[in-house]
Design a protein around this motif. Structure first.
Motif, mmCIF file in Angstrom:
data_model
loop_
_atom_site.group_PDB
_atom_site.id
_atom_site.type_symbol
_atom_site.label_atom_id
_atom_site.label_comp_id
_atom_site.label_asym_id
_atom_site.label_seq_id
_atom_site.Cartn_x
_atom_site.Cartn_y
_atom_site.Cartn_z
ATOM 1 N N SER A 6 13.731 8.758 2.635
ATOM 2 C CA SER A 6 12.347 8.333 2.764
ATOM 3 C C SER A 6 12.286 7.116 3.678
ATOM 4 N N SER A 7 11.174 6.973 4.380
ATOM 5 C CA SER A 7 11.019 5.793 5.234
ATOM 6 C C SER A 7 10.901 4.522 4.389
ATOM 7 N N ARG A 8 10.564 4.680 3.134
ATOM 8 C CA ARG A 8 10.475 3.545 2.211
ATOM 9 C C ARG A 8 11.850 2.936 1.943
ATOM 10 N N ASN A 9 12.911 3.719 2.126
ATOM 11 C CA ASN A 9 14.262 3.241 1.846
ATOM 12 C C ASN A 9 14.898 2.505 3.019
ATOM 13 N N ILE A 10 14.290 2.542 4.191
ATOM 14 C CA ILE A 10 14.828 1.843 5.359
ATOM 15 C C ILE A 10 14.533 0.353 5.179
ATOM 16 N N PRO A 11 15.558 -0.505 5.202
ATOM 17 C CA PRO A 11 15.341 -1.930 4.911
ATOM 18 C C PRO A 11 14.320 -2.603 5.836
ATOM 19 N N ALA A 12 14.295 -2.255 7.111
ATOM 20 C CA ALA A 12 13.366 -2.896 8.047
ATOM 21 C C ALA A 12 11.917 -2.480 7.800
ATOM 22 N N LEU A 13 11.690 -1.395 7.071
ATOM 23 C CA LEU A 13 10.340 -0.884 6.847
ATOM 24 C C LEU A 13 9.901 -0.927 5.391
ATOM 25 N N SER A 14 10.747 -1.343 4.502
ATOM 26 C CA SER A 14 10.464 -1.230 3.072
ATOM 27 C C SER A 14 9.245 -2.029 2.627
ATOM 28 N N HIS A 15 8.927 -3.100 3.312
ATOM 29 C CA HIS A 15 7.804 -3.956 2.910
ATOM 30 C C HIS A 15 6.467 -3.527 3.509
ATOM 31 N N LEU A 16 6.463 -2.520 4.364
ATOM 32 C CA LEU A 16 5.245 -2.110 5.071
ATOM 33 C C LEU A 16 4.540 -0.955 4.374
ATOM 34 N N PRO A 17 3.219 -0.852 4.552
ATOM 35 C CA PRO A 17 2.503 0.323 4.046
ATOM 36 C C PRO A 17 2.843 1.553 4.889
ATOM 37 N N LEU A 18 2.474 2.718 4.382
ATOM 38 C CA LEU A 18 2.851 3.987 4.999
ATOM 39 C C LEU A 18 2.398 4.102 6.455
ATOM 40 N N ASN A 19 1.161 3.740 6.752
ATOM 41 C CA ASN A 19 0.661 3.871 8.125
ATOM 42 C C ASN A 19 1.493 3.056 9.108
ATOM 43 N N GLN A 20 1.835 1.838 8.746
ATOM 44 C CA GLN A 20 2.630 0.992 9.631
ATOM 45 C C GLN A 20 4.061 1.499 9.743
ATOM 46 N N ARG A 21 4.603 2.030 8.649
ATOM 47 C CA ARG A 21 5.963 2.603 8.716
ATOM 48 C C ARG A 21 6.005 3.764 9.695
ATOM 49 N N LEU A 22 5.003 4.647 9.608
ATOM 50 C CA LEU A 22 4.963 5.801 10.508
ATOM 51 C C LEU A 22 4.774 5.371 11.958
ATOM 52 N N THR A 23 3.960 4.346 12.185
ATOM 53 C CA THR A 23 3.759 3.841 13.538
ATOM 54 C C THR A 23 5.054 3.278 14.099
ATOM 55 N N ARG A 24 5.745 2.497 13.311
ATOM 56 C CA ARG A 24 7.018 1.916 13.770
ATOM 57 C C ARG A 24 8.067 2.997 14.006
ATOM 58 N N LEU A 25 8.103 4.012 13.147
ATOM 59 C CA LEU A 25 9.059 5.103 13.345
ATOM 60 C C LEU A 25 8.747 5.887 14.619
ATOM 61 N N ASN A 26 7.475 6.107 14.910
ATOM 62 C CA ASN A 26 7.114 6.793 16.151
ATOM 63 C C ASN A 26 7.494 5.965 17.371
ATOM 64 N N GLN A 27 7.296 4.659 17.301
ATOM 65 C CA GLN A 27 7.696 3.789 18.406
ATOM 66 C C GLN A 27 9.210 3.810 18.593
ATOM 67 N N ALA A 28 9.931 3.804 17.504
ATOM 68 C CA ALA A 28 11.398 3.851 17.587
ATOM 69 C C ALA A 28 11.871 5.208 18.097
#
Length: 95
Positions: A6-28
């Motif tokens: 899950s993207s929730r388990n990635i340490p760099a993204l764990s503190h972010l809400p779902l929308n921001q996690r998905l945005t950061r993953l798309n950028q990466a």
């Protein structure tokens, strides 16, 4: 390479809400190198090819549709952890 289910388990993204996690993953994901993108695309092909074979065989054997459904369910279970692992190194650049 550590796999995350899950993207929730990635340490760099764990503190972010779902929308921001998905945005950061798309950028990466846009920053992936060509061999990494090719690896993901070949993995997609290896997963989807049996799906179409099972669908073609459904006229002879109805159980092939059951196997096709299993392949469809396995698609995100196999692909997403690999994608998250490859994108993880590019997440620190997005902050």
């Amino acid at each position: 390479m550590k796999l995350y289910l899950s993207s929730r388990n990635i340490p760099a993204l764990s503190h972010l809400p779902l929308n921001q996690r998905l945005t950061r993953l798309n950028q990466a994901a846009r920053k992936l190198s060509l061999p990494e993108k090719m690896l993901l695309n070949i993995l997609k092909l290896l997963i989807l090819l049996p799906l179409f074979v099972f669908i073609m065989r459904a006229s002879d054997n109805w159980w092939a549709l059951f196997w096709a459904a299993l392949v469809i369910m396995a698609y995100p279970l196999v692909l997403k952890p690999v994608q998250y692992a490859l994108c993880e190194k590019y997440l620190s650049d997005n902050q």
